[in-house]
Design a protein around this motif. Structure first.
Motif, short mmCIF file in Angstrom:
data_model
loop_
_atom_site.label_atom_id
_atom_site.label_comp_id
_atom_site.label_asym_id
_atom_site.label_seq_id
_atom_site.Cartn_x
_atom_site.Cartn_y
_atom_site.Cartn_z
N PRO A 69 55.51 -17.38 22.25
CA PRO A 69 54.91 -17.27 23.59
C PRO A 69 55.51 -16.12 24.38
CG PRO A 69 55.65 -19.52 23.16
CD PRO A 69 56.17 -18.66 22.04
N ASN A 70 54.68 -15.52 25.21
CA ASN A 70 55.11 -14.45 26.11
C ASN A 70 55.58 -15.10 27.42
OD1 ASN A 70 55.24 -11.74 25.68
ND2 ASN A 70 53.16 -11.28 26.33
N ALA A 71 56.69 -15.79 27.38
CA ALA A 71 57.14 -16.55 28.54
C ALA A 71 58.65 -16.71 28.49
CB ALA A 71 56.47 -17.92 28.57
N SER A 72 59.24 -17.11 29.62
CA SER A 72 60.68 -17.34 29.63
C SER A 72 61.04 -18.55 28.79
CB SER A 72 61.17 -17.51 31.07
OG SER A 72 60.48 -18.57 31.68
N THR A 81 51.05 -20.51 29.85
CA THR A 81 51.69 -19.90 28.68
C THR A 81 50.69 -19.02 27.96
OG1 THR A 81 53.19 -21.77 28.37
CG2 THR A 81 52.80 -20.36 26.46
N ARG A 82 51.08 -17.81 27.63
CA ARG A 82 50.22 -16.87 26.91
C ARG A 82 50.94 -16.38 25.66
NH1 ARG A 82 46.95 -19.06 29.13
NH2 ARG A 82 45.80 -18.47 30.95
N PHE A 83 50.16 -16.04 24.65
CA PHE A 83 50.66 -15.45 23.41
C PHE A 83 50.14 -14.02 23.33
CE2 PHE A 83 50.69 -19.96 22.76
CZ PHE A 83 51.84 -20.20 22.02
N PRO A 84 50.97 -13.07 22.89
CA PRO A 84 50.49 -11.68 22.78
C PRO A 84 49.35 -11.59 21.76
CG PRO A 84 52.88 -11.81 22.45
CD PRO A 84 52.36 -13.21 22.52
N ALA A 92 51.25 -19.41 15.75
CA ALA A 92 52.10 -19.59 16.93
C ALA A 92 53.44 -20.20 16.51
CB ALA A 92 51.41 -20.51 17.94
N LEU A 93 54.51 -19.67 17.05
CA LEU A 93 55.86 -20.17 16.80
C LEU A 93 56.38 -20.74 18.11
CD1 LEU A 93 58.24 -20.41 14.81
CD2 LEU A 93 59.02 -18.19 15.69
N ILE A 105 50.07 -27.49 20.64
CA ILE A 105 49.06 -27.08 19.67
C ILE A 105 47.77 -26.67 20.38
CG2 ILE A 105 47.60 -27.90 17.79
CD1 ILE A 105 50.06 -29.66 16.97
N GLN A 106 47.35 -27.44 21.36
CA GLN A 106 46.11 -27.11 22.06
C GLN A 106 46.22 -25.80 22.83
OE1 GLN A 106 45.39 -30.82 24.17
NE2 GLN A 106 44.01 -31.52 22.56
N ARG A 107 47.39 -25.51 23.42
CA ARG A 107 47.57 -24.23 24.13
C ARG A 107 47.43 -23.05 23.17
NH1 ARG A 107 50.99 -27.06 27.18
NH2 ARG A 107 50.05 -27.33 29.20
N ALA A 108 48.07 -23.17 22.01
CA ALA A 108 48.00 -22.09 21.02
C ALA A 108 46.60 -21.97 20.44
CB ALA A 108 49.03 -22.32 19.93
N ALA A 109 45.97 -23.09 20.12
CA ALA A 109 44.63 -23.09 19.53
C ALA A 109 43.61 -22.49 20.50
CB ALA A 109 44.22 -24.50 19.13
#
Length: 138
Positions: A69-72, A81-84, A92-93, A105-109
């Protein structure tokens, strides 16, 4: 295997699994990682049967760049939360803790992840536990 040190390097590829079904019991995952070792300036790879598919997870072979994730917080629990973007199928890791596996899982999906790897931080111990996330996530 000490993945904590490996994950600080740039992870390029992860392969896992062989079956194609949703199971009700934990299934071991074969994990292959190809990464750049910045200290040696060399590409290295490792393989182990050191993971588990989550209960209710589709069990399938996947590969692609591993993206944190691109987050602290690496736990992906915040609504924003965002992923590059990678421009290709990606994995997603996400660090375990602070919200449910389903939420992670739902955020990444929702952002296009092909798969999700949830790991324990070094401070929380190096062990593999089954997880459950009832409901369709992918």
């Amino acid at each position: 295997m000490n993945w904590g040190r490996k994950l600080s390097a740039v992870c390029l590829l992860i392969l896992a699994g062989v079956l194609r079904a949703v199971q009700a019991v934990p299934v071991k995952a074969n994990v292959s990682v190809l990464y750049v070792n910045a200290l040696k300036n060399a590409t290295e790879s490792e393989r182990c049967e050191c993971g588990l598919y989550g209960v209710h997870s589709p069990v399938a072979s996947v590969h692609g760049p591993v993206v944190a994730p691109n987050a602290s917080s690496l736990q992906a629990c915040l609504w924003n939360t965002r992923f590059p973007a990678t421009g290709s199928p990606w994995i997603a890791l996400i660090e375990r803790g602070n919200c449910t596996f389903t939420e992670k899982i739902q955020r990444a999906a929702a952002q296009g992840a092909e798969a999700v790897v949830i790991y324990n931080s070094i401070m929380n111990g190096n062990y593999t536990v089954p997880m459950a996330h009832p409901g369709k996530c992918f």
